[in-house]
Design an enzyme around this catalytic site. Structure first.
Site, PDB file in Angstrom:
ATOM      1  CE  LYS A 124      -1.518   7.930 -20.426  1.00  0.00           C
ATOM      2  NZ  LYS A 124      -2.326   8.973 -19.753  1.00  0.00           N
ATOM      3  CG  ASP A 142       0.911  13.074 -21.714  1.00  0.00           C
ATOM      4  OD1 ASP A 142       1.425  13.690 -22.676  1.00  0.00           O
ATOM      5  OD2 ASP A 142       1.209  13.323 -20.529  1.00  0.00           O
TER       6      ASP A 142
END
Length: 218
Positions: A124, A142
């Site tokens: 991420k 996320d």
């Protein structure tokens, strides 16, 4: 809840998101790839607002990897104490700065594998840096993206990597970065984890989740 539909009006959903959030962008404050990398590491289990409060003073005093390395782990931990996991983040950030200085001349690499090899950097974080600092299309997943994408049936997975894979198949590559920001903004402003504002949402007629928790009025 009913099973998710196999066919989803993806183009319509993306267009509505674009209309709702034409100015969506990364809400972490940074001036260069290094600051974005550090801010994104700090953002784990913390809000962007909390991170921005901390980094405003932090980056003013320590703007480069070399300047961070003048700090001990304990000293850096004191600077970021207001954030979650601050001791572990302090350790990872200083190790990352060492690698940036020793291997990359103090610069942040524009390569996913090299980024993910840095302490405290996962997929991420690498996606956020590649997308925002270097303009390389990426779709960081996320908690907001995971939740909203699954509610809209753009994805059907509890695994963030699989959600990313499914989104990458549905969303045109040129729109990955913008879509990432728009979904995050939607998750923060309307499609919250608790008490989503389905009655205010322009996506409601096309939302698998919304139509079940708050049926469309006829």
């Amino acid at each position: 809840m009913k099973p998710k539909p196999k066919r989803v009006p993806t183009r319509k959903i993306l267009d509505i998101l674009a209309q709702m959030y034409p100015d969506a962008h990364c809400e972490l404050e940074y001036r260069n790839p290094f600051e974005l990398l550090i801010a994104t590491i700090l953002s784990a289990q913390s809000t962007d607002r909390q991170v921005n409060k901390v980094t405003a003073g932090l980056f003013a005093k320590f703007p480069t990897p070399d300047s961070f390395l003048t700090l001990t782990e304990a000293e850096l931990a004191e600077h970021i104490r207001g954030l979650g996991l601050f001791r572990n983040k302090s350790k990872n950030i200083l190790k990352t700065c060492e690698i940036l200085v020793e291997k990359y001349g103090g610069e942040v690499p524009q390569d996913r594998e090299k980024l993910e090899a840095l302490p405290g950097v996962g997929r991420k974080t690498a996606n956020v840096v590649l997308s925002n600092a270097f303009g390389i299309p990426a779709l960081a997943v996320d908690t907001h993206v995971q939740r909203v994408a699954n509610r809209l049936a753009l994805a059907d997975s509890e695994n963030v990597l699989e959600t990313e894979r499914q989104l990458m198949k549905r969303v045109p590559r040129a729109e990955w970065s913008d879509t990432h920001h728009r979904i995050i903004w939607h998750g923060r402003r309307i499609c919250s984890a608790r008490s989503p504002k389905c009655h205010q949402c322009d996506l409601h007629p096309y939302c698998w989740y919304g139509k079940q928790v708050e049926p469309v009025k006829k």
